[in-house]
Design an enzyme around this catalytic site. Structure first.
Site, PDB file in Angstrom:
ATOM      1  N   ASP A  11      40.059  34.933  33.684  1.00 54.03           N
ATOM      2  CA  ASP A  11      40.667  36.209  33.576  1.00 54.03           C
ATOM      3  C   ASP A  11      41.826  36.441  32.711  1.00 54.03           C
ATOM      4  O   ASP A  11      42.780  35.849  32.911  1.00 54.03           O
ATOM      5  CB  ASP A  11      40.882  36.816  34.843  1.00 54.03           C
ATOM      6  N   ASP A  16      45.187  37.994  33.457  1.00 57.32           N
ATOM      7  CA  ASP A  16      45.964  37.466  34.515  1.00 57.32           C
ATOM      8  C   ASP A  16      46.460  35.902  33.813  1.00 57.32           C
ATOM      9  O   ASP A  16      47.831  35.817  34.144  1.00 57.32           O
ATOM     10  CB  ASP A  16      44.925  36.827  35.584  1.00 57.32           C
ATOM     11  N   THR A  69      31.485  47.514  40.366  1.00 64.59           N
ATOM     12  CA  THR A  69      30.485  48.149  39.296  1.00 64.59           C
ATOM     13  C   THR A  69      30.520  47.573  37.865  1.00 64.59           C
ATOM     14  O   THR A  69      29.669  47.666  37.093  1.00 64.59           O
ATOM     15  CB  THR A  69      30.745  49.605  39.284  1.00 64.59           C
ATOM     16  N   ARG A  83      38.384  47.134  34.325  1.00 59.76           N
ATOM     17  CA  ARG A  83      37.005  47.030  34.731  1.00 59.76           C
ATOM     18  C   ARG A  83      36.727  47.003  36.133  1.00 59.76           C
ATOM     19  O   ARG A  83      37.379  46.180  36.761  1.00 59.76           O
ATOM     20  CB  ARG A  83      36.403  45.854  34.204  1.00 59.76           C
TER      21      ARG A  83
HETATM   22  C1  PRP Z   1      39.251  42.148  30.858  1.00 55.92           C
HETATM   23  C2  PRP Z   1      39.172  42.073  29.580  1.00 55.92           C
HETATM   24  C3  PRP Z   1      38.314  43.334  28.769  1.00 55.92           C
HETATM   25  C4  PRP Z   1      37.379  43.499  29.722  1.00 55.92           C
HETATM   26  C5  PRP Z   1      36.051  43.021  29.437  1.00 55.92           C
HETATM   27  O1  PRP Z   1      39.906  43.339  31.387  1.00 55.92           O
HETATM   28  O2  PRP Z   1      40.681  42.194  28.871  1.00 55.92           O
HETATM   29  O3  PRP Z   1      39.110  44.359  28.679  1.00 55.92           O
HETATM   30  O4  PRP Z   1      37.666  42.944  31.029  1.00 55.92           O
HETATM   31  O5  PRP Z   1      34.846  43.109  30.336  1.00 55.92           O
HETATM   32  P1  PRP Z   1      33.665  43.937  29.885  1.00 55.92           P
HETATM   33  O6  PRP Z   1      33.391  43.487  28.557  1.00 55.92           O
HETATM   34  O7  PRP Z   1      32.738  43.423  30.849  1.00 55.92           O
HETATM   35  O8  PRP Z   1      34.320  45.441  30.092  1.00 55.92           O
HETATM   36  P2  PRP Z   1      40.236  43.654  32.935  1.00 55.92           P
HETATM   37  O9  PRP Z   1      39.297  44.737  33.158  1.00 55.92           O
HETATM   38  O10 PRP Z   1      40.314  42.514  33.640  1.00 55.92           O
HETATM   39  O11 PRP Z   1      41.630  44.356  32.793  1.00 55.92           O
HETATM   40  P3  PRP Z   1      42.879  43.816  32.655  1.00 55.92           P
HETATM   41  O12 PRP Z   1      43.046  43.444  30.940  1.00 55.92           O
HETATM   42  O13 PRP Z   1      43.965  44.933  33.079  1.00 55.92           O
HETATM   43  O14 PRP Z   1      43.101  42.679  33.298  1.00 55.92           O
HETATM   44  N1  URA Z   2      37.382  39.842  31.533  1.00 54.67           N
HETATM   45  C1  URA Z   2      37.891  38.479  31.310  1.00 54.67           C
HETATM   46  O1  URA Z   2      39.358  38.740  31.464  1.00 54.67           O
HETATM   47  N2  URA Z   2      37.225  37.443  31.208  1.00 54.67           N
HETATM   48  C2  URA Z   2      35.883  37.506  31.403  1.00 54.67           C
HETATM   49  O2  URA Z   2      35.385  36.293  31.546  1.00 54.67           O
HETATM   50  C3  URA Z   2      35.302  38.590  31.527  1.00 54.67           C
HETATM   51  C4  URA Z   2      35.860  39.873  31.848  1.00 54.67           C
END
Ligand code: PRP
Ligand code: URA
Length: 209
Positions: free
Chosen positions: A200, A203, A108, A104
């Site tokens: 997160d 993370d 944006t 994400r």
């Molecule tokens: C997080 C999570 C989802 C997304 C949710 O991933 O695991 O995929 O955010 O957010 P949304 O519903 O607003 O799209 P992230 O983008 O942090 O990537 P990562 O799993 O690689 O840390």
């Molecule tokens: N992605 C995450 O990992 N946590 C949140 O709360 C939202 C998006």
């Protein structure tokens, strides 16, 4: 409209509470996500069909019911969806696994695709898209669109925590998709994080920050 199922089982809620705690370490977080994923399978797979087969028990003949052979597929959204795979595979070891890489954009909040590899016969499978967090819903909605564009038809979304905004987005974009979550939280904050959420997920799962 795709139904929302909130799995309020005491064991799931207990384990989720520990995951949310900021003091929970990466090892415990990973183990708890694995365990909750296994527990969620029970409800997530309730709709699978079975067929009767004739068997013999040590006492005599009996009719048993086995899954009627429909193929299954798990599609974790990278990264955090990976944390749900093993717990679900424990219960459905013959499922094929596809991967969709999305992150994400922090400004944006729009999903950016960087990887997609799916089983060739996804149109024949019951598919479960996995992501612990359904925040704006942008990532899960985009992942489901990719899967549909490659022929996937019967799709269920499985998440740990959802915000109401994310659920509405999936129900609007994909009214055919049922959503299973362990908790429906209050809202998103100004950075698109779920409140109270767990921070997160990627993370916390992989120890990056
Ligand atoms: C997080 C999570 C989802 C997304 C949710 O991933 O695991 O995929 O955010 O957010 P949304 O519903 O607003 O799209 P992230 O983008 O942090 O990537 P990562 O799993 O690689 O840390
Ligand atoms: N992605 C995450 O990992 N946590 C949140 O709360 C939202 C998006």
């Amino acid at each position: 409209m795709g139904e929302l199922h909130v799995l309020e089982h005491p064991l799931i809620q207990h384990k989720l509470g520990i995951m949310r705690d900021v003091n929970t370490c990466t090892k415990d977080f990973r183990e708890l996500l694995d365990e909750i994923s296994t527990l969620m399978v029970y409800e997530v797979t309730r709709g699978l069909s079975t067929k009767p087969v004739e068997i013999t028990t040590p006492i005599g003949p009996a009719t048993a019911y086995v899954l009627s052979g429909k193929k299954l597929g798990l599609i974790p959204i990278l990264r955090a969806g990976l944390g749900m795979v093993d717990g679900i595979m424990r219960m459905m070891p013959n499922a094929r696994i596809g991967h969709i890489g999305l992150y994400r954009d922090p400004v944006t909040l729009e999903p950016v695709e960087y990887y997609c590899k799916l089983p060739p016969d996804i149109e024949e499978r019951d598919l479960f898209v996995l992501d612990p967090m359904l925040a704006t819903g942008g990532s899960s909605s985009a992942a489901i669109t990719f899967v549909k564009n490659r022929g996937g038809k019967n799709i269920t979304l499985v998440c740990l925590i959802a915000a109401p905004e994310g659920v509405s987005r999936i129900q609007r974009d994909h009214p055919d998709v049922e959503v299973f979550v362990a908790a429906l939280d209050e809202k998103l904050n100004e950075h698109g994080y779920i409140v109270p959420g767990l921070g997160d997920a990627g993370d916390r799962l992989f120890g990056t920050r």
